[in-house]
Every structure is written in C-alpha cells, then in structure tokens.
Design a protein around this motif. Structure first.
Motif, PDB file in Angstrom:
ATOM      1  N   ALA A 197       0.824  -1.216   0.000  1.00 35.08           N
ATOM      2  CA  ALA A 197       0.000   0.000   0.000  1.00 35.08           C
ATOM      3  C   ALA A 197       0.858   1.265   0.000  1.00 35.08           C
ATOM      4  O   ALA A 197       0.631   2.181   0.788  1.00 35.08           O
ATOM      5  N   MET A 198       1.847   1.311  -0.891  1.00 39.60           N
ATOM      6  CA  MET A 198       2.775   2.434  -0.897  1.00 39.60           C
ATOM      7  C   MET A 198       2.085   3.763  -1.181  1.00 39.60           C
ATOM      8  O   MET A 198       2.429   4.796  -0.596  1.00 39.60           O
ATOM      9  N   GLU A 199       1.102   3.761  -2.085  1.00 41.70           N
ATOM     10  CA  GLU A 199       0.423   5.013  -2.398  1.00 41.70           C
ATOM     11  C   GLU A 199      -0.360   5.515  -1.188  1.00 41.70           C
ATOM     12  O   GLU A 199      -0.336   6.710  -0.872  1.00 41.70           O
ATOM     13  N   GLN A 200      -1.027   4.597  -0.480  1.00 36.06           N
ATOM     14  CA  GLN A 200      -1.774   5.003   0.714  1.00 36.06           C
ATOM     15  C   GLN A 200      -0.834   5.473   1.818  1.00 36.06           C
ATOM     16  O   GLN A 200      -1.149   6.415   2.553  1.00 36.06           O
ATOM     17  N   ARG A 201       0.317   4.838   1.921  1.00 39.54           N
ATOM     18  CA  ARG A 201       1.298   5.283   2.918  1.00 39.54           C
ATOM     19  C   ARG A 201       1.789   6.694   2.590  1.00 39.54           C
ATOM     20  O   ARG A 201       1.955   7.534   3.472  1.00 39.54           O
ATOM     21  N   LYS A 202       2.028   6.928   1.314  1.00 39.00           N
ATOM     22  CA  LYS A 202       2.506   8.238   0.890  1.00 39.00           C
ATOM     23  C   LYS A 202       1.476   9.319   1.203  1.00 39.00           C
ATOM     24  O   LYS A 202       1.806  10.390   1.737  1.00 39.00           O
ATOM     25  N   LEU A 203       0.209   9.038   0.899  1.00 42.38           N
ATOM     26  CA  LEU A 203      -0.846  10.009   1.190  1.00 42.38           C
ATOM     27  C   LEU A 203      -0.953  10.281   2.688  1.00 42.38           C
ATOM     28  O   LEU A 203      -1.168  11.422   3.112  1.00 42.38           O
ATOM     29  N   ALA A 204      -0.789   9.220   3.483  1.00 40.07           N
ATOM     30  CA  ALA A 204      -0.860   9.382   4.939  1.00 40.07           C
ATOM     31  C   ALA A 204       0.263  10.275   5.446  1.00 40.07           C
ATOM     32  O   ALA A 204       0.052  11.176   6.270  1.00 40.07           O
ATOM     33  N   LEU A 205       1.492  10.038   4.960  1.00 40.45           N
ATOM     34  CA  LEU A 205       2.622  10.855   5.409  1.00 40.45           C
ATOM     35  C   LEU A 205       2.516  12.289   4.904  1.00 40.45           C
ATOM     36  O   LEU A 205       2.923  13.232   5.610  1.00 40.45           O
ATOM     37  N   GLU A 206       1.977  12.475   3.713  1.00 39.01           N
ATOM     38  CA  GLU A 206       1.788  13.846   3.223  1.00 39.01           C
ATOM     39  C   GLU A 206       0.787  14.596   4.113  1.00 39.01           C
ATOM     40  O   GLU A 206       0.973  15.786   4.400  1.00 39.01           O
ATOM     41  N   LYS A 207      -0.245  13.918   4.528  1.00 38.23           N
ATOM     42  CA  LYS A 207      -1.224  14.538   5.418  1.00 38.23           C
ATOM     43  C   LYS A 207      -0.582  14.885   6.759  1.00 38.23           C
ATOM     44  O   LYS A 207      -0.796  15.970   7.321  1.00 38.23           O
ATOM     45  N   TRP A 208       0.214  13.963   7.289  1.00 38.77           N
ATOM     46  CA  TRP A 208       0.895  14.152   8.569  1.00 38.77           C
ATOM     47  C   TRP A 208       1.910  15.286   8.495  1.00 38.77           C
ATOM     48  O   TRP A 208       1.958  16.165   9.369  1.00 38.77           O
ATOM     49  N   HIS A 209       2.697  15.347   7.443  1.00 39.68           N
ATOM     50  CA  HIS A 209       3.732  16.372   7.342  1.00 39.68           C
ATOM     51  C   HIS A 209       3.133  17.745   7.044  1.00 39.68           C
ATOM     52  O   HIS A 209       3.700  18.769   7.458  1.00 39.68           O
TER      53      HIS A 209
END
Length: 432
Positions: free
Chosen positions: A373-385
């Motif tokens: 789920a790399m794309e979902q992980r990326k979206l999650a970290l973008e939201k967090w950062h």
C-alpha cells in the motif's frame, strides 16, 4: 600419567585437578566405584560407574556437577543393577541454572535475533533468573517454587511487564529443552503468568501528546541550528514513526531522493522484515539541507547519524541524544507513540498506520493482504507532514512554496514533484 588420583570430590577440587595434566582419573574413597575421567582438553570429563573391569559412562562433567552426580548416585547404582547392559546416563541439566546457560548460549548463536535482543536475554538471565533459580533442581521445579523464588520477590522491584517477559523466557527454555530431549519433562507445562498475579499490566503512559507538539517542534527547530545531528534523529523518527534502532543505523545509500523512498533493511528492523517509507517533499528538502550541513563540516561518509569515529551512533550514543533533547520529560519511544496517536486523530486508516510503524500484521491480514500500500502510505505521510508544517516543521525543512494538504482518500497526488528550489542532489542505493 598417573592412572588415578584419590581426592575428596568437590567442584573446586575437580577444577584444581583438571589443571594438572599428569592426572587422568579421579576417585573418592567415600564413593566406591565412581570415577571422573578427564578429556584431553581438560575442560570436560565423563563420570563412570566401575563394576569389576567394566567402566559404564553415566554423565558428563561439568554438565553434571559434583554435587549433582553425588545426589543421583544411589539412583544410578539401582538402575545399573536392574539393567547392567544399559548405561544409566542422566541428563546434564540437573539445575535450572544449567538449563538457562544452555538457552542463553543457544540464543547467542541464533542469527534471526538482533544483537539487542541477544543482549537483553543474557542480561535477564544473568541479573535475575540465574540468581533466583540457578541452584533449583529441574526435577523439583513447580509453579509454587517459581512463585516463591522468582515472581513474588521480583515483583517488588521490577515492572510486571518485564517480569512477564522473563517468565516467558523461562517457559521457552523449558519447552525447547524438552523438544530436544535435554530434559525428561517440562515442569511448567500449562503454567501461565496470570497464575501468579491478577494485577493488570497497564501500558506505559505517553509523555508526549498532540498538544505538546507545537512546543516540541519549536524546540527541535532551535536544536537543528545548534546540534543538527541530534535534531535530525528526532525529526526522522517523528516524521515516520520509526524506532530509534533502525533510524540510527540509516545510511545515505538507503535514501533515494529520485524515487522518494527511504529503505530500511530487514537486518535493521525489529520484525526482521524490510521497510520502505515514502519520502514526502518536506522530507526530501530536509534531507538535502541536512546533507549540506554534513558536507559543510567535512563529512562525506555513509551514515546519516555518524559518531566521531565515522561509524553509526551506538545504542548508548543514540540514547544520550534523547537524554539531551528530552531532559527526562520524554524518550525516543514517545516520539513514535505520539506520531501513531496523531495519525489516528487525523483520520489516517489504522491499517496504514500499522504498516507505517512496520508492525507485524495479524495472521488473517498477512494471509489475505499482499500489498505494501505504498500510495496510501505516501498520502498518509503527506497529510501528517502538512499538519506538522502548520506547527513549525516548514521552518526547519526550508521548502519555500506552500504545500497543500492532500485528503487521505483523494486519488490525486503531487506526483512526488518537489515544490520550491530544491537541489538536484540524488542519493541512490547504487550511487555509492
């Protein structure tokens, strides 16, 4: 070489005679028929019962100590009388201490365990299990004696969670020894830690909460100017929820700015599975700035967090970083906790959060979910950062143009394009 020397059997006397290479066998007139024959390396030997001209091996020394073989001697003689053709060999693990020593040595050679885990096992055995249970004969072990000698005395000075881990070690040692037929039975089969205490083992309270993060970010911004190496270690952990062990070991060759990924090898993770973390635009900018600081100070080495000798920070040195930053108010693990908690508050999917933490998935999830789920992980970290940017992170990484928060469920991404004037520096896994 003298065939036999008469002595009074004791462990100290046997070891003293072992140093004398002129001695092959030992006997004690008080125990007729019992002999100890040294091996050629003098560090080991074999206990024999002698009947006429027949030497019957019954055990090995030092696996079976002097006191242990003397305690077993009447039973050995009876077994030899009943079945003269069968050597009445007894187990060398007559005490819990010997079993624990064997288990510690076995764990030390286990390639699947980290050095930290091996050291923790040895420390628990040496400092707690051995002093409490070392002299207890295996055949007399009961739950009552474990409670009397270990659980109840130790619970007055150790946390229940640590005590439960030690008891688990003891159980595992007995199970493994039984499987390999090192002991005749497992006296703790069916015994659980809850049999000793019904006290609830509560998780450690978090010392960092979301409300503390604005102040923490301000502190890290100041630290980044004064001690960038300290601040960067904390920022990498806060930004990704990583463990201090896997973060301190990071190499520049594990960071690929072009592919926007931080790769953590399986050997560096607690779960022994490789971990791939997407790098947001903020983190790419931060890494470029941090690398420039290192180069300005003349460092061109392999590690993100080197010590003065050019190696990565040791476990102790990394711990000292958080002693300086936390000042006793919080630890490195609190950064991981507050990241995970805030992800939940931001609405990030729980399963994605567990993937980011590199937690081991449950059996069902592991069976049916075959994606990282790399794309979902990326979206999650973008939201967090993006959230961290609003409390001061932007001032540290130096990304000039504003980044708009991307909703977690949005199919649109920024394609990994870095806004602002980012260096074209690319550090890849095969560039070194």
């Amino acid at each position: 070489m003298s065939a036999t020397r008469e002595v009074k059997f004791s462990e100290a006397e046997v070891r003293r005679q072992a140093a004398d290479k002129s001695v092959r066998d030992l006997r004690d007139p008080r125990h007729p028929g019992l002999y100890l024959r040294f091996w050629s390396n003098r560090e080991r030997g074999t206990w024999h019962l002698v009947r006429g001209k027949k030497w019957v091996p019954v055990a090995r020394w030092p696996e079976l100590s002097v006191s242990a073989v003397l305690a077993e001697l009447p039973a050995l003689r009876q077994r030899l009388l009943r079945s003269p053709a069968t050597a009445p060999v007894v187990s060398g693990m007559d005490t819990v201490g010997l079993l624990l020593d064997w288990y510690a040595d076995r764990m030390w050679l286990d390639r699947s365990l980290s050095a930290k885990r091996k050291a923790a096992v040895r420390a628990a055995i040496r400092q707690h299990l051995h002093p409490c249970l070392g002299d207890l004969p295996v055949k007399y072990v009961t739950a009552e004696l474990i409670d009397k000698h270990l659980i109840w005395p130790a619970q007055t000075k150790l946390s229940l969670s640590y005590l439960r881990q030690m008891f688990g070690m003891l159980l595992t040692a007995f199970r493994q020894a039984l499987k390999l037929k090192m002991v005749d039975s497992n006296p703790l089969a069916g015994v659980r830690f809850s049999d000793f205490t019904k006290a609830r083992i509560a998780p450690k309270a978090a010392r960092l909460r979301g409300v503390h993060l604005p102040e923490l970010m301000q502190q890290l911004a100041q630290a980044f100017e004064a001690a960038p190496h300290d601040a960067m270690l904390a920022l990498m952990m806060l930004a990704h929820g990583t463990r201090v062990g896997e973060t301190r070991l990071a190499r520049w060759s594990d960071v690929t700015l072009a592919a926007a990924e931080w790769f953590i090898p399986a050997a560096h993770t607690k779960t022994r599975t490789e971990h791939r973390l997407p790098l947001t635009a903020q983190l790419r900018a931060l890494l470029v700035r941090y690398r420039a600081i290192q180069q300005a100070h003349g460092y061109e080495g392999a590690y993100l967090f080197p010590n003065r000798r050019g190696h990565c920070l040791s476990e102790t040195q990394a711990s000292m970083v958080f002693t300086r930053l936390g000042q006793g108010q919080w630890t490195s693990h609190d950064l991981r906790k507050v990241s995970r908690t805030t992800w939940t508050d931001l609405g990030i999917d729980g399963h994605i959060g567990e993937m980011l933490l590199n937690h081991t998935l449950g059996k069902i999830a592991s069976t049916y979910i075959h994606t990282q789920a790399m794309e979902q992980r990326k979206l999650a970290l973008e939201k967090w950062h993006a959230w961290l940017d609003r409390i001061g992170f932007a001032a540290i990484h130096g990304l000039k143009e504003a980044l708009f928060e991307i909703p977690q469920n949005s199919p649109q991404t920024n394609g990994g394009v870095v806004s602002g004037n980012l260096s074209e520096l690319v550090i890849s896994e095969d560039s070194k």
